[in-house]
Write a protein that holds these residues in place. Sequence first.
Motif, short mmCIF file in Angstrom:
data_model
loop_
_atom_site.label_atom_id
_atom_site.label_comp_id
_atom_site.label_asym_id
_atom_site.label_seq_id
_atom_site.Cartn_x
_atom_site.Cartn_y
_atom_site.Cartn_z
N LEU A 146 -6.18 -7.42 -2.17
CA LEU A 146 -5.24 -7.64 -1.08
C LEU A 146 -3.96 -6.86 -1.37
O LEU A 146 -3.55 -6.74 -2.53
N THR A 147 -3.31 -6.37 -0.32
CA THR A 147 -2.04 -5.68 -0.52
C THR A 147 -0.92 -6.68 -0.76
O THR A 147 0.13 -6.33 -1.30
N ARG A 148 -1.11 -7.91 -0.34
CA ARG A 148 -0.17 -8.99 -0.68
C ARG A 148 -0.95 -10.30 -0.76
O ARG A 148 -1.86 -10.54 0.02
N TYR A 149 -0.55 -11.13 -1.73
CA TYR A 149 -1.23 -12.39 -1.94
C TYR A 149 -0.35 -13.58 -1.57
O TYR A 149 -0.77 -14.73 -1.66
N ARG A 150 0.85 -13.31 -1.14
CA ARG A 150 1.76 -14.38 -0.71
C ARG A 150 2.70 -13.81 0.35
O ARG A 150 2.57 -12.66 0.76
N ASP A 151 3.67 -14.61 0.74
CA ASP A 151 4.56 -14.23 1.83
C ASP A 151 5.66 -13.30 1.34
O ASP A 151 6.83 -13.68 1.22
N PRO B 136 -3.14 -7.62 4.71
CA PRO B 136 -2.54 -8.56 5.66
C PRO B 136 -1.17 -8.02 6.07
O PRO B 136 -0.26 -7.93 5.25
N GLY B 137 -1.03 -7.65 7.34
CA GLY B 137 0.20 -7.00 7.79
C GLY B 137 1.44 -7.87 7.66
O GLY B 137 1.36 -9.10 7.55
N HIS B 138 2.60 -7.17 7.65
CA HIS B 138 3.91 -7.82 7.66
C HIS B 138 4.15 -8.65 6.39
O HIS B 138 3.64 -8.30 5.34
N GLY B 139 4.90 -9.74 6.48
CA GLY B 139 5.21 -10.56 5.31
C GLY B 139 6.71 -10.61 5.05
O GLY B 139 7.47 -9.73 5.46
#
Length: 227
Positions: free
Chosen positions: A92-97, A49-52
């Motif tokens: 996932l490369t990230r699981y939160r913001d 999921p891009g950005h964050g």
Amino acid sequence: MRIDFDMLEKRKSELKKVFKNVSFVFLLLQFCVVLAQGENEKRRIVIDPGHGGFDSGAVGPNGVLEKDIVLSIAEEIVAINKKLGEPLDIYLTRYRDTLISLSHRTKLAKTIKADLFVSLHCNHSDNPNARGVEVYVSNEKSKYSHEATWLAYRLQKSFKIILGFESRGVKFGNFQILRDSNSHVPAILIELGFLSNWDEERFLSNDESPTHIAKAIYRSLNNHIKL
């Protein structure tokens, strides 16, 4: 006590044959175990999921943030896989913001020896009428280029048929996320519509849309993995 050397030699020869047979059976059993493990091994897919964090990505006219849209879609992909008994091994490369560097995102795929790398994004344009989905693959050739391109066309077709998205085609780009992944995994980057377009922003921010988009992506990935 008289020792029958001929009998001993004969016995040694018979024992050697037995040990050879036992060794062969043991190796065969090992091979069967390894083969079974290979057949049952799940294919690893990294969803990015891009950005964050402070990097929101594209922002729609109504304040919809790209980082939130793509994370919700990624979470739905994981949820779908779980409901189906987790036939795929999804990371996932990230699981939160949070903001994860591009190099760390691609290192994850390399470290776990992923079979596919899919980066999720939303598009933006100064032209408010720009619309549709784009799927990118690296413009640098590698042994994974053909598979990545084939998957990109499969996804583009799925978005058009299942979701009715306008197709802007499969394109070749020099994005860092693709450039850094291209040497060790089939990698694609999906631009899921334009947040700068009122209609597409409204669709992407609809509560049910992440599930519909995730289903289309998951179906394409699962079908591709089975080939």
